[in-house]
Scaffold this motif. Structure first.
Motif, PDB file in Angstrom:
ATOM      1  N   GLU A   1      18.310 -28.499   1.717  1.00 46.78           N
ATOM      2  CA  GLU A   1      17.820 -28.082   3.026  1.00 46.78           C
ATOM      3  C   GLU A   1      18.315 -26.680   3.370  1.00 46.78           C
ATOM      4  O   GLU A   1      17.550 -25.814   3.832  1.00 46.78           O
ATOM      5  CB  GLU A   1      18.301 -29.083   4.077  1.00 46.78           C
ATOM      6  N   GLN A   2      19.602 -26.419   3.113  1.00 42.57           N
ATOM      7  CA  GLN A   2      20.178 -25.110   3.429  1.00 42.57           C
ATOM      8  C   GLN A   2      19.622 -24.018   2.522  1.00 42.57           C
ATOM      9  O   GLN A   2      19.373 -22.888   2.968  1.00 42.57           O
ATOM     10  CB  GLN A   2      21.701 -25.192   3.303  1.00 42.57           C
TER      11      GLN A   2
ATOM     12  N   PRO B   1      25.765 -22.048   0.663  1.00 35.75           N
ATOM     13  CA  PRO B   1      24.346 -22.130   0.295  1.00 35.75           C
ATOM     14  C   PRO B   1      23.700 -20.779   0.060  1.00 35.75           C
ATOM     15  O   PRO B   1      22.751 -20.672  -0.711  1.00 35.75           O
ATOM     16  CB  PRO B   1      23.709 -22.840   1.502  1.00 35.75           C
TER      17      PRO B   1
ATOM     18  N   THR C   1      21.338 -32.193   1.658  1.00 35.71           N
ATOM     19  CA  THR C   1      21.881 -31.227   2.622  1.00 35.71           C
ATOM     20  C   THR C   1      21.891 -29.829   2.026  1.00 35.71           C
ATOM     21  O   THR C   1      21.472 -28.854   2.667  1.00 35.71           O
ATOM     22  CB  THR C   1      23.306 -31.623   3.028  1.00 35.71           C
TER      23      THR C   1
ATOM     24  N   GLU D   1      17.580 -20.566   3.532  1.00 36.56           N
ATOM     25  CA  GLU D   1      17.981 -19.242   3.049  1.00 36.56           C
ATOM     26  C   GLU D   1      16.815 -18.515   2.382  1.00 36.56           C
ATOM     27  O   GLU D   1      16.575 -17.327   2.632  1.00 36.56           O
ATOM     28  CB  GLU D   1      19.137 -19.392   2.058  1.00 36.56           C
TER      29      GLU D   1
END
Length: 367
Positions: A221-222, A354, A218, A226
């Motif tokens: 992914e973030q 993130p 997770t 970004e």
């Protein structure tokens, strides 16, 4: 750095070890185009008017054009230190092992500046004290000789008998680079990790590691989103310890692979995919060089045993301990992304931010 070289301190480099764990002479391992011992010599020449090598293998070190002194008591680092101090002809010596990849002249000079009134000046690190990157005075010789005659070779055992100055980490603040200044090399694996740090790779990469169930996918992914918003081309490698299939029965590509194709590539106007069989997992360096030459950075998930720089993902409710700062101390750890405050020797980032993690990755690898 001071303008004048120190004349009352001799640089002493111990070259008499047998490198049994390395399997070859550590002193002559090449890092960045220079043997490890040559890196120590270069640092010493910035500080000391005179440097000597101590060991009984003169033929291997003639190229460095330094005085080579054979051990009086062969077979131990204490014996080498004793020989250097006895033969130097100065009130003090600064001793270093031959396998220090990043000897900082500023740290050496700072330790030497504290020598007056002391027989030993030794730095204290997170891992303890470093007796082979320290200052010794001739007042240590009687205690050293007594220990050598008794067969006791632990250097720090004589410290209580002399005037010893322990230098705390905060006294070297601004000089010491965590994970570098007091590092030495003992095994091939350690050398590969150090070589990777020094020489880097053609393709930049960082690995996100964590215990299962921590949420690293997770976060990864973030972070990808970004970095993409900031205009970077990003590659990803996911490590899978098990068998996997990305193709599906009934598709032409699956039929061709099942028929025995060793490499099968599907190409379309927008993307391509490769299915390639191999007898063993290729090294991560090979994967990076082969498939990721067109990206700015590769983020990998897993590969915790590789020499890649790492960011560990930590979640309090999942585990109270870390992978890279628990039973093992992984020198490739760059930072920890955590949902709780931690006191560590690397930056602690906010797992729930993130953008902060992406910013750290950007500053470290892309700026």
């Amino acid at each position: 750095m001071a303008d004048a070289h120190l004349t009352d301190v001799t640089g002493v480099i111990l070259v008499g070890g047998r490198s049994s764990r390395m399997g070859r002479d550590k002193a002559l391992l090449s890092l960045g185009g220079k043997p490890l011992v040559g890196r120590v010599i270069d640092a010493f020449r910035q500080v000391f008017a005179r440097t000597i090598l101590v060991g009984d293998r003169e033929e291997r070190f003639r190229e460095f054009d330094l005085e080579i002194v054979p051990d009086i008591y062969p077979g131990s680092a204490l014996g080498g230190l004793h020989t250097g101090l006895a033969r130097a002809g100065t009130p003090y010596v600064f001793v270093s092992a031959c396998d220090v990849p990043w000897p900082d002249p500023r740290v050496i000079e700072r330790l030497c500046s504290l020598r007056q009134g002391h027989d030993v000046v030794v730095p204290r690190t997170d891992g303890g004290i470093d007796p082979l990157f320290a200052v010794y005075g001739t007042g240590c010789l009687p205690a050293m000789e007594r220990m050598l005659r008794e067969g006791n070779y632990r250097i720090y055992d004589f410290y209580p008998a002399v005037r010893t100055r322990h230098v705390a980490p905060e006294e070297l603040e601004g000089l010491v680079m965590p994970g570098r200044t007091f590092v030495n090399v003992n095994t091939p694996e350690e050398f590969e990790t150090i070589r990777h740090k020094e020489e880097g790779m053609a393709v930049k990469a960082v690995s996100f590691v964590a215990k299962s169930g921590t949420g690293k996918t997770t976060l990864l992914e973030q972070v990808i989103m970004e970095l993409k918003e900031r205009g970077y081309r990003i590659g990803v490698i996911k490590h899978d310890a098990h068998r996997f299939d990305i193709d599906h029965p009934g598709k032409d590509s699956h039929r061709l692979t099942a028929a025995g194709a060793d490499t099968m590539l599907i190409s379309s106007p927008e993307k391509l995919a490769v299915v390639k069989k191999h007898p063993a997992s290729p090294p991560i360096e090979e994967l990076l060089e082969t498939y990721f030459g067109d990206v700015d950075l590769v983020l990998t998930e897993g590969f915790k045993k590789s020499g890649l720089p790492k960011i560990e993902v930590h979640r309090k409710e999942r585990s109270a301990t870390l992978l890279c700062r628990g039973e093992e101390h992984d020198p490739t750890l760059l930072a920890v992304a955590s949902d709780e405050a931690l006191e560590l020797d690397v930056p602690v980032l906010d797992l729930n931010d993130p953008a902060q993690v992406a910013g750290f990755v950007e500053q470290t690898f892309l700026k």
